[in-house]
Design a protein around this motif. Sequence first.
Motif, PDB file in Angstrom:
ATOM      1  N   VAL A   1       0.863  -1.185   0.000  1.00 56.49           N
ATOM      2  CA  VAL A   1       0.000   0.000   0.000  1.00 56.49           C
ATOM      3  C   VAL A   1       0.897   1.231   0.000  1.00 56.49           C
ATOM      4  O   VAL A   1       1.990   1.213   0.563  1.00 56.49           O
ATOM      5  CB  VAL A   1      -0.955  -0.001   1.219  1.00 56.49           C
ATOM      6  CG1 VAL A   1      -0.190   0.032   2.530  1.00 56.49           C
ATOM      7  CG2 VAL A   1      -1.936   1.167   1.145  1.00 56.49           C
ATOM      8  N   GLU A   2       0.444   2.262  -0.674  1.00 49.77           N
ATOM      9  CA  GLU A   2       1.222   3.490  -0.721  1.00 49.77           C
ATOM     10  C   GLU A   2       0.740   4.430   0.379  1.00 49.77           C
ATOM     11  O   GLU A   2      -0.458   4.626   0.538  1.00 49.77           O
ATOM     12  CB  GLU A   2       0.991   4.162  -2.085  1.00 49.77           C
ATOM     13  CG  GLU A   2       2.288   4.587  -2.742  1.00 49.77           C
ATOM     14  CD  GLU A   2       2.051   5.083  -4.154  1.00 49.77           C
ATOM     15  OE1 GLU A   2       1.351   6.088  -4.314  1.00 49.77           O
ATOM     16  OE2 GLU A   2       2.578   4.451  -5.093  1.00 49.77           O
ATOM     17  N   ASP A   3       1.682   4.993   1.119  1.00 50.70           N
ATOM     18  CA  ASP A   3       1.238   5.947   2.130  1.00 50.70           C
ATOM     19  C   ASP A   3       1.049   7.319   1.482  1.00 50.70           C
ATOM     20  O   ASP A   3       1.186   7.478   0.270  1.00 50.70           O
ATOM     21  CB  ASP A   3       2.200   5.975   3.334  1.00 50.70           C
ATOM     22  CG  ASP A   3       3.522   6.655   3.022  1.00 50.70           C
ATOM     23  OD1 ASP A   3       3.653   7.259   1.936  1.00 50.70           O
ATOM     24  OD2 ASP A   3       4.424   6.584   3.877  1.00 50.70           O
ATOM     25  N   GLY A   4       0.709   8.315   2.319  1.00 51.01           N
ATOM     26  CA  GLY A   4       0.369   9.627   1.779  1.00 51.01           C
ATOM     27  C   GLY A   4       1.531  10.294   1.063  1.00 51.01           C
ATOM     28  O   GLY A   4       1.333  11.096   0.143  1.00 51.01           O
ATOM     29  N   ALA A   5       2.750   9.934   1.458  1.00 55.29           N
ATOM     30  CA  ALA A   5       3.933  10.545   0.851  1.00 55.29           C
ATOM     31  C   ALA A   5       4.398   9.769  -0.377  1.00 55.29           C
ATOM     32  O   ALA A   5       5.416  10.097  -0.975  1.00 55.29           O
ATOM     33  CB  ALA A   5       5.060  10.606   1.881  1.00 55.29           C
ATOM     34  N   GLY A   6       3.661   8.715  -0.753  1.00 60.64           N
ATOM     35  CA  GLY A   6       4.041   7.939  -1.925  1.00 60.64           C
ATOM     36  C   GLY A   6       5.013   6.814  -1.630  1.00 60.64           C
ATOM     37  O   GLY A   6       5.470   6.130  -2.541  1.00 60.64           O
ATOM     38  N   THR A   7       5.348   6.604  -0.365  1.00 64.34           N
ATOM     39  CA  THR A   7       6.222   5.482   0.004  1.00 64.34           C
ATOM     40  C   THR A   7       5.421   4.179  -0.040  1.00 64.34           C
ATOM     41  O   THR A   7       4.274   4.143   0.384  1.00 64.34           O
ATOM     42  CB  THR A   7       6.750   5.684   1.441  1.00 64.34           C
ATOM     43  OG1 THR A   7       7.428   6.927   1.486  1.00 64.34           O
ATOM     44  CG2 THR A   7       7.699   4.562   1.850  1.00 64.34           C
TER      45      THR A   7
END
Lengths: 626, 626
Positions: B362-368
């Motif tokens: 899953v991608e977090d809010g920062a795109g990680t």
Amino acid sequence: MSDRREFRDLASPEEAREAVDGLDIAPEPETVPLDAARDRVLAERIDAAIDVPGFDRASMDGYAVRARDTFGADEADPKTLSVAGVVHAGEEPDVTVEPGTAAEISTGAVLPPGADAVVMVERTTETDDGVDVRTAVAPGDHVMLAGADIAAGARALGPGTRLTAREIGLLSALGVDEVPVRGRPRVGILSTGDELVRPGDALDSAAGQIYDVNSYALATAVEEAGGDPVLYPHAGDDFDEMERLLREAADECDLVLSSGSTSASAVDVIYRVIEERGDLRLHGVAIKPGKPMLVGTIGDSAYVGLPGYPVSALTIFRTFVAPALRDAAGLPAPETAVVTGRMAVEERYGEGRRRLLPAGLVEDGAGTTLVYPVDKGSGATTSLVDADGFVDVPAGTDYLADGEAVEVTLFSPAVRPPTLLGMGEDDPLLSRLLDEIDRPRYLPVGTAEGLRRLGDGVPDLAVVAGPVDAEPDATDIGGWTREWGLVVTEASDVTSLSDLVDDSVRFVNRDGGSGLRRSLDDSLDALADERGVGRAALTEAIEGYELTAKAHESPARKVRNGDADAGLGLRATATKLGLGFVPLGTQSVRVLAAPDRREKPSVADFESILDDLEARTDGLDGFDPR
Amino acid sequence: MSDRREFRDLASPEEAREAVDGLDIAPEPETVPLDAARDRVLAERIDAAIDVPGFDRASMDGYAVRARDTFGADEADPKTLSVAGVVHAGEEPDVTVEPGTAAEISTGAVLPPGADAVVMVERTTETDDGVDVRTAVAPGDHVMLAGADIAAGARALGPGTRLTAREIGLLSALGVDEVPVRGRPRVGILSTGDELVRPGDALDSAAGQIYDVNSYALATAVEEAGGDPVLYPHAGDDFDEMERLLREAADECDLVLSSGSTSASAVDVIYRVIEERGDLRLHGVAIKPGKPMLVGTIGDSAYVGLPGYPVSALTIFRTFVAPALRDAAGLPAPETAVVTGRMAVEERYGEGRRRLLPAGLVEDGAGTTLVYPVDKGSGATTSLVDADGFVDVPAGTDYLADGEAVEVTLFSPAVRPPTLLGMGEDDPLLSRLLDEIDRPRYLPVGTAEGLRRLGDGVPDLAVVAGPVDAEPDATDIGGWTREWGLVVTEASDVTSLSDLVDDSVRFVNRDGGSGLRRSLDDSLDALADERGVGRAALTEAIEGYELTAKAHESPARKVRNGDADAGLGLRATATKLGLGFVPLGTQSVRVLAAPDRREKPSVADFESILDDLEARTDGLDGFDPR
């Protein structure tokens, strides 16, 4: 010629894309058996209709127990339980676990009534009295409760899910044996044009017949885009038949594709059918290759008319039709793979249309990707496989500079550029050797052109036959010799080069850039010297000296077919085709590596193959390792 | 139990790979029709058997001329030629171009005798006398010479070439209608175990039956790897039949795969057949999941025994068998796609074997990219689709730290992680709403666990039903209310919560982490207060209070099946299943977004869906937009 008149007002590529996207080609959903569901796309959500597992299941081999009977047990102080019975996988328990008892149980078996946990067999010891349990377990230990994997009513897979082995596994677990999937758009394919013959049928070249490339190529491309192709019989230019087939295809399919006819009357038939039964939405698109393109409807079916040339037809299909097909089939937009490279040569344009330039890729010695245009002219089919992708060149571009950075969109993400790029003379031993390399590409452009392009820095290797004027800056990594001469009929009276000049012999030559031609011309020079005349005096006396063929077997094949009496060629070819041979000499074939490519693994591999040619010349008469 | 005895001496994964690679599973080449050749692999080199084109072909519409007749022509000073006739595509020219004449010619037509070039129609003007040619052309202009595309005898496609639309196009041009291709390894698939039932057949859960997941999932995986799967009938644990089928499969196939039986006797049958007719080369591999694995031969066939659990069977297949199959089919090694991410949580291990940890992304809010382990326990089939790939964890690893960088090998390069990851309560309206999102993943772990994992920073959304103890640090992006209560038979006498306590009612509860259970317990607290007793006094009086189900429909289904009299559930479920309903209250369902994920496009999409629930609750009794 109405097609010239009609295609004057060209739509932009964006308008063409919109016109195709505006067509309704989505088929009804269908139901397929589970074992035919691979790669299909779910038409609707699948909820679990059953609990999985359907019962409380032992997840280890061991003993089903009441957990509280084990409380306090450990290695030093085991609890002894009597064994009330056995439960195997796939059978209904005939035992109840009462306090103080246990039941032997296999992985996957139903937890018997009374039990609420399983003790792993490794933590137990069989005794005369029953079983010693050497660990405490909590309720639920080593048990998968009914519905714990997925419960009845729960969302299992969403609409739009593409079915791979993993999803098929989950559907199996749910007992689903029929799967509601998106329909595959049914795509009718019509090829028109009197000149087309289906592969496998006999070809009359004198009557200008050619094999129909688009039918099978488009059918394959339709499958690749998630459609279900239907080939209709070839209508030729029988307009009544063409009209009947168009109507039939429109009745039976979601989309009809036609391609092939270049005749104005054929286009008129298509117009008439579209006018009577549908509407024409777009006509001609400003892109190269591909200008002739029709978009419209026929009855309830969508219709797209593709250009006749295979490269153009596949380009238009890939650019405009495939995305709409995928969308209709519920498939995701294809992954595109874009490679950045540098133009290996300059490329100039005389025309303003946007251009999808077919391009090949090769890595130079420093690992830089070089891009070279692949263009064998309109109608060439080899450019289908000699390119790896295309460069999208905007309208109005005058030229791409040598060394300019460009982006190449690969034909598919699975395309991998050749490991080895060679250019130059064609040769039967070379063909064999290339079979031993993984993914080579060889363009038989002749010795002269191979040297020129090696000088431009494009190929890894040039293959050079016979003498050359200037030795190139390249490394000779190996080679062989081949016997050349005149391939003649068995009964031929031709025994020497002089007979070609002096007798009435129908000859077939090779093209100017080939090494064979160069050796022939050198021999003619020698003969001219001998006779004290100029070479022209001899060549003018040879019937067919100007009649050239592009490949090493072609002149010999004309002899075999009775179209000529003698052809320039190799002894190996004469043997292969069962023809006579008049030896004129032996020429060297040399493999020259570009100086910066010596370290490429494929070049090194090829060099080691060249080091050991002895066994590889088997059956090739007149070939010798040098 | 011999399997426990036998698997003690485990091979390393490298040894297992070598053992499988050492099997001979390559089938004989075969010949297929061109229209069935898509994605097949050429078994041998294809040389052109004909010249393409087979004649000198006009590549433009215009006039066939003798080039020297046009020398000197330009716009100001055209040359006039008389028109000797017309040549269309697909017909043999009945005209000869004599000096001073021209023939009208269509694209694709045979250049008539005498002509050596074509003038484009755009550079000509029809006149009463013939045609004015307004440009000079050189010999060969706008003509594709016979063999110029590809000449007879030239190398067209090399062995090992995978056939796509482009290669099919070239083969069509060569007139090839039958293609020599690498055979697809024939892979027999046997599933053993009395408990297995084929999907579609009736299941007796009380007898511990489960659907056979491995047969169809392995068949699909075999197809994906280029093999041709053959499903053999299910042998159960009838050992004579199993032996007969093993021998039959070995006679008919290049490779036999078995999986499924967990019984020692079944393994003994396999041993006996291998001992009598082949040899056993490897037995057990030190990898998790997957320990039980057999590699050997039976007669002329290779044999691999796979573990019974689907995730284990597919993992072993993918890791060891698929590469060998692809190799035997001539397919290139699959492209692997590796994604680097950070562990979203800590993962600890108690055992030393190398582990292929199924993982979701899953991608977090920062795109990680965050990586979370997917493990629902041995035998779970939902983990097949809840994971995107696996992390290869070396033997002896104690733990992966929260935030540690790991590499995830995707199950295939086409795997794209979900756009939206939600966890929490299961709910029928939620299932519908997820259908509107492209590639969501929702894990119905219950309200309490959803909140916990939201706190850990794993999902984008938690879906929470009923009251919660502590309000999480999250943003409420929308929700609805649902009516809950007791789902009962139509004829039931139960009319209130008190009846559950006071009457003899067989009840089915929900598990502790669910929002429905929380609301029930709150109501029981209120009833206990009313009666002046503790809650335990009530719950102990409810028959089945401890009998919990994991999903919202499960208790109701038990009522419908006659296994219970009342179940905790929703009014919508009672309506759907045609059951009675005793309303006990209305609870809110709230969708909570992780604070850092508000800007994710899928979260924003979902928020706008939640903003407009009116029409979406159609047919769901007791559901209301809030």
